[in-house]
Enzyme design. Structure first.
Site, PDB file in Angstrom:
ATOM      1  N   LEU A  30       0.848  -1.200   0.000  1.00 35.01           N
ATOM      2  CA  LEU A  30       0.000   0.000   0.000  1.00 35.01           C
ATOM      3  C   LEU A  30       0.882   1.247   0.000  1.00 35.01           C
ATOM      4  CD1 LEU A  30      -2.696  -0.977   2.626  1.00 35.01           C
ATOM      5  CD2 LEU A  30      -3.137  -0.329   0.257  1.00 35.01           C
ATOM      6  N   ASN A  35      10.784   3.164   7.662  1.00 38.82           N
ATOM      7  CA  ASN A  35      10.928   2.069   8.626  1.00 38.82           C
ATOM      8  C   ASN A  35       9.895   0.981   8.365  1.00 38.82           C
ATOM      9  OD1 ASN A  35       8.774   3.558   9.345  1.00 38.82           O
ATOM     10  ND2 ASN A  35       9.388   3.892  11.467  1.00 38.82           N
ATOM     11  N   GLY A  36       9.766   0.555   7.104  1.00 37.01           N
ATOM     12  CA  GLY A  36       8.909  -0.602   6.842  1.00 37.01           C
ATOM     13  C   GLY A  36       7.927  -0.380   5.714  1.00 37.01           C
ATOM     14  N   VAL A  38       4.072  -1.183   4.018  1.00 39.91           N
ATOM     15  CA  VAL A  38       2.696  -1.401   4.480  1.00 39.91           C
ATOM     16  C   VAL A  38       1.988  -2.227   3.413  1.00 39.91           C
ATOM     17  CG1 VAL A  38       0.528  -0.317   5.074  1.00 39.91           C
ATOM     18  CG2 VAL A  38       2.672   0.734   5.811  1.00 39.91           C
ATOM     19  N   ASP A 147       7.365  13.255  13.681  1.00 45.94           N
ATOM     20  CA  ASP A 147       7.576  12.963  12.255  1.00 45.94           C
ATOM     21  C   ASP A 147       6.332  13.365  11.458  1.00 45.94           C
ATOM     22  OD1 ASP A 147       8.273  10.045  10.184  1.00 45.94           O
ATOM     23  OD2 ASP A 147       8.963  12.135  10.020  1.00 45.94           O
TER      24      ASP A 147
END
Ligand SMILES: c1cc2nc(N[C@H]3CCCNC3)c3c(n2n1)NCC3
Length: 326
Positions: A30, A35-36, A38, A147
Site C-alpha cells: 500500500l 521504517n517498513g 505497508v 515525524d
C-alpha cells in the site's frame, strides 16, 4: 523513566500465532516508508480490508507499537491499530501491526495531484483542523509524534469529505511522566541541560513547527523552505529554516486571510519556547472563526435546503389540489 525496560513487554495482549491463520496477506504494498512497508491484508473471518506493517522486533519497534496503540484509543484522527502479532520469519522475530486500511492513501499524493490549484482556505482548514485534533490528543497524553509530514497523514477514502488520520509512530516519544527531582536535596542543578528543565516540551514544539509547514503547503501548494533544484537539503535551506526565513509570495497568498498567515507565523517561530502551543492553535481566531462560522454556515445551508424542499412540497401539493378541484 523511559528506560528500555519499559518497552520490552507489551502492556496489552499480542497474538503469538501465525498471522496468516487470521489474515490473508496480499503482496501488494500500500505504501513504503523508511521504517517498513505497508501491505494490504484481509481478515479471513470478517473479510475486513486492513493494512499490515511488518517491523523487525526491537525495543524501538515495540516503542512504536505501544505508543501508536495507546495514542489511537479514543481518537478518530489517528490510524486505528486493530491487532498486534509477534511472529518469526526465518528465525527473525517480527512485530506485525494490523491497522484500519486508509483507502485514500497519503495526503502527500493528494496534494501532488492538485499540482497547481491548491486547496481553498476552507478545504485546507478542514484538513488542518483534523491534524490539530490528532496532535492535541497526543500532546495531552504527553506524546510527541516528531515525524509529522504529508506522507504520514492518511485519508480514509478517495472522496473530498474523507477523514484525515495520523499514522507512523516510528519517531514518537512519550515525555517524562514523573516530575524531575528538582526539589530533591540530592539533585545537583549544575549539570542539568535546559531541555530537561523544559520537561521535553520542545519535543512537542517540533510537532507545531511541522504542522506550520503542512498548513503553509496546503494553502499555497509549495513548501516555505526549499533548496534550489533537488530534494536534498542544502546548507542554504538549513539556514533559512534556522533563521525562519520564508515568505508569503503575493501570487498565491494575496487572497488568504491575515489570520491564517499570522497563525502560520506563530507556528513557524524559530524559538521553541516562543512558538505557539497546541492550545494556542485551538483557541486561535483563524480556527475558531472558521469552525464556528462553518458550523453556522452548515446550519444556514441546511435551513435553505429545508425551506426549498418545503416550498417545493407546498407547490406540488397545491398543483394536486388544483387538479382535484378541476
Ligand atoms: C493504514 C496505514 C497505512 N499506511 C500507508 N502508507 C504509509 C507508508 C509509510 C509512510 N506513511 C504512510 C498507506 C495506507 N495505510 N493504511 N493506505 C495507503 C498507503
Amino acid at each position: 523513566s523511559t528506560t528500555s525496560a519499559d518497552y520490552t513487554s507489551f502492556p496489552f495482549a499480542t497474538n503469538r500465532n501465525n498471522i496468516t491463520d487470521d489474515y490473508e496477506i496480499s503482496p501488494e504494498a500500500l505504501g513504503v516508508g523508511i521504517n517498513g512497508k505497508v501491505l494490504k491484508c484481509k481478515h479471513r473471518r470478517t473479510g475486513q480490508k486492513c493494512a499490515l506493517k511488518i517491523i523487525k522486533d526491537s525495543i524501538k519497534a515495540r516503542q512504536e507499537v505501544i505508543l501508536h496503540k495507546k495514542a489511537c484509543e479514543n481518537c478518530q484522527y489517528i490510524v486505528q491499530v486493530l491487532d498486534v502479532y509477534e511472529n518469526k520469519f526465518r528465525s527473525q522475530r517480527c512485530i506485525l501491526i494490523v491497522m484500519e486500511c486508509m483507502e485514500g492513501g497519503e495526503l502527500f499524493n493528494r496534494i501532488q495531484q492538485r499540482n497547481d490549484n491548491p486547496y481553498t482556505e476552507r478545504d485546507a482548514a478542514r484538513y488542518i483542523l483534523m491534524i490539530v485534533q490528532a496532535v492535541n490528543h497526543l500532546h495531552k497524553m504527553d506524546i510527541a509524534h516528531r515525524d509529522l509530514k504529508p506522507e504520514n497523514l492518511l485519508l480514509t477514502n478517495q472522496s473530498n469529505d474523507a477523514i484525515l488520520k495520523l499514522g507512523d509512530f516510528g519517531f514518537a516519544k512519550e515525555g517524562h511522566n514523573e516530575p524531575l527531582p528538582l526539589t530533591s536535596p540530592l539533585f545537583t542543578p549544575y549539570y542539568v541541560a535546559p531541555e530537561i528543565l523544559y520537561h521535553n516540551r520542545y519535543d512537542k514544539a517540533c510537532d507545531i513547527w511541522s504542522m506550520g509547514v503542512i498548513m503553509y503547503i496546503l494553502l499555497c501548494g509549495y513548501p516555505p523552505f526549499f533548496s534550489e533544484g533537488g530534494h536534498t537539503i542544502s546548507s542554504r535551506m538549513k539556514n533559512k529554516i534556522k533563521t525562519g526565513d520564508y515568505q508569503f509570495p503575493d501570487a498565491e497568498w494575496r487572497n488568504i486571510s491575515s489570520e491564517a498567515k499570522s497563525t502560520i507565523q506563530r507556528m513557524l517561530t524559530v524559538d521553541p519556547v516562543q512558538r505557539i502551543t497546541i492550545d494556542g492553535i485551538l483557541t486561535s481566531s483563524w480556527l475558531t472563526e472558521l469552525t464556528s462560522d462553518r458550523a453556522i454556515n452548515m446550519n444556514a445551508l441546511q435551513d435553505v435546503e429545508t425551506r426549498q424542499q418545503l416550498e417545493a412540497a407546498v407547490a406540488s401539493a397545491t398543483d394536486d389540489q388544483r387538479r382535484i378541484d378541476d
